[in-house]
Design an enzyme around this catalytic site. Structure first.
Site, mmCIF file in Angstrom:
data_model
loop_
_atom_site.group_PDB
_atom_site.id
_atom_site.type_symbol
_atom_site.label_atom_id
_atom_site.label_comp_id
_atom_site.label_asym_id
_atom_site.label_seq_id
_atom_site.Cartn_x
_atom_site.Cartn_y
_atom_site.Cartn_z
ATOM 1 N N GLY A 54 0.835 -1.198 0.000
ATOM 2 C CA GLY A 54 0.000 0.000 0.000
ATOM 3 C C GLY A 54 0.865 1.241 0.000
ATOM 4 O O GLY A 54 2.014 1.209 0.460
ATOM 5 N N GLN A 59 3.027 9.951 0.825
ATOM 6 C CA GLN A 59 4.325 9.281 0.948
ATOM 7 C C GLN A 59 5.228 9.550 -0.262
ATOM 8 O O GLN A 59 6.421 9.300 -0.210
ATOM 9 C CB GLN A 59 4.140 7.768 1.121
ATOM 10 N N CYS A 103 5.816 -0.005 7.243
ATOM 11 C CA CYS A 103 5.463 1.190 6.483
ATOM 12 C C CYS A 103 6.669 1.596 5.638
ATOM 13 O O CYS A 103 7.777 1.664 6.158
ATOM 14 C CB CYS A 103 5.084 2.314 7.441
ATOM 15 N N LEU A 104 6.436 1.850 4.350
ATOM 16 C CA LEU A 104 7.544 2.204 3.461
ATOM 17 C C LEU A 104 8.212 3.521 3.876
ATOM 18 O O LEU A 104 9.349 3.774 3.503
ATOM 19 C CB LEU A 104 7.053 2.310 2.013
ATOM 20 N N HIS A 145 -4.530 1.391 7.389
ATOM 21 C CA HIS A 145 -3.157 1.911 7.479
ATOM 22 C C HIS A 145 -2.967 3.077 6.508
ATOM 23 O O HIS A 145 -2.464 4.143 6.883
ATOM 24 C CB HIS A 145 -2.170 0.779 7.173
ATOM 25 N N GLU A 146 -3.400 2.883 5.254
ATOM 26 C CA GLU A 146 -3.203 3.943 4.253
ATOM 27 C C GLU A 146 -4.087 5.146 4.538
ATOM 28 O O GLU A 146 -3.681 6.294 4.335
ATOM 29 C CB GLU A 146 -3.447 3.407 2.842
ATOM 30 N N HIS A 149 -2.534 7.486 6.920
ATOM 31 C CA HIS A 149 -1.566 8.412 6.312
ATOM 32 C C HIS A 149 -2.251 9.708 5.856
ATOM 33 O O HIS A 149 -1.653 10.783 5.922
ATOM 34 C CB HIS A 149 -0.902 7.771 5.087
HETATM 35 NI NI NI Z 1 2.590 3.372 5.698
#
Ligand code: NI
Length: 181
Positions: A54, A59, A103-104, A145-146, A149
């Site tokens: 995701g 991000q 998380c990236l 999660h997304e 953000h």
């Molecule tokens: Ni993340």
């Protein structure tokens, strides 16, 4: 990594902690046009390349309410990309399920988080059409999660304050080393 059917797209740099943009609230998208579709496609390629399941637009330093998800197993399943524009949770299930999330934007950190195990979400798709999706399991977790953000919320916010401070300090130190500041 080249993904042939996405080969016309480009990889975008992913911002990481402690970039303050990660803490901003993303603004709603007012128009679904070719530029937005291009951004969504580039985000998908960036996510597959990372690799991740995701990615929210913030991000890649675009604080707009757009996210992409694909929870398909790369080894055994065909890609199953989902693009969500201006997502809104319509319903959250009562049951909670724990999942260890990464998380990236916070590499090498994993946090066990309990979230509702099912949900219904309303959004616009890549073509600007209204959609409603009911999800459970990993997909429900990834959507939450997304969506976090989009409101500047990160997985470290689910840690104890002490552990969170340690992680933030580590990333700040790393950023100082990288910029030579
Ligand atoms: Ni993340």
């Amino acid at each position: 990594m080249a993904v042939t059917y996405l080969s016309a797209m480009s990889l975008l740099p992913i911002i990481t902690l402690p970039d303050p943009l990660l803490r901003t609230r993303s603004a709603p998208i007012e128009r679904v046009d070719d530029a937005l579709r291009r951004l969504a496609d580039d985000m998908l390629e960036t996510m597959y390349d990372a690799p991740g399941i995701g990615l929210a637009a913030v991000q890649v330093a675009v604080p707009r309410r757009l996210l992409v998800i694909d929870i398909a197993d790369k080894e055994t399943e065909p890609p199953s990309p989902i693009v969500m524009i201006n997502p809104e949770i319509v319903k959250l299930g009562d049951a909670l399920a724990p999942y260890e999330e990464g998380c990236l934007s916070i590499p090498d950190v994993r946090v066990e988080i309990e979230r509702p195990s099912s949900l219904t979400v309303h959004f616009l798709d890549r073509d600007g059409r209204e959609q409603q999706l009911t999800a459970d399991g990993l997909l429900a977790t990834a959507i939450q999660h997304e969506m976090d953000h989009l409101d500047g919320r990160l997985i470290i916010d689910f840690m104890s304050r002490l552990k969170r401070d340690i992680v933030v300090r580590r990333f700040k130190k790393q950023a100082r080393l990288e910029t030579g500041a």
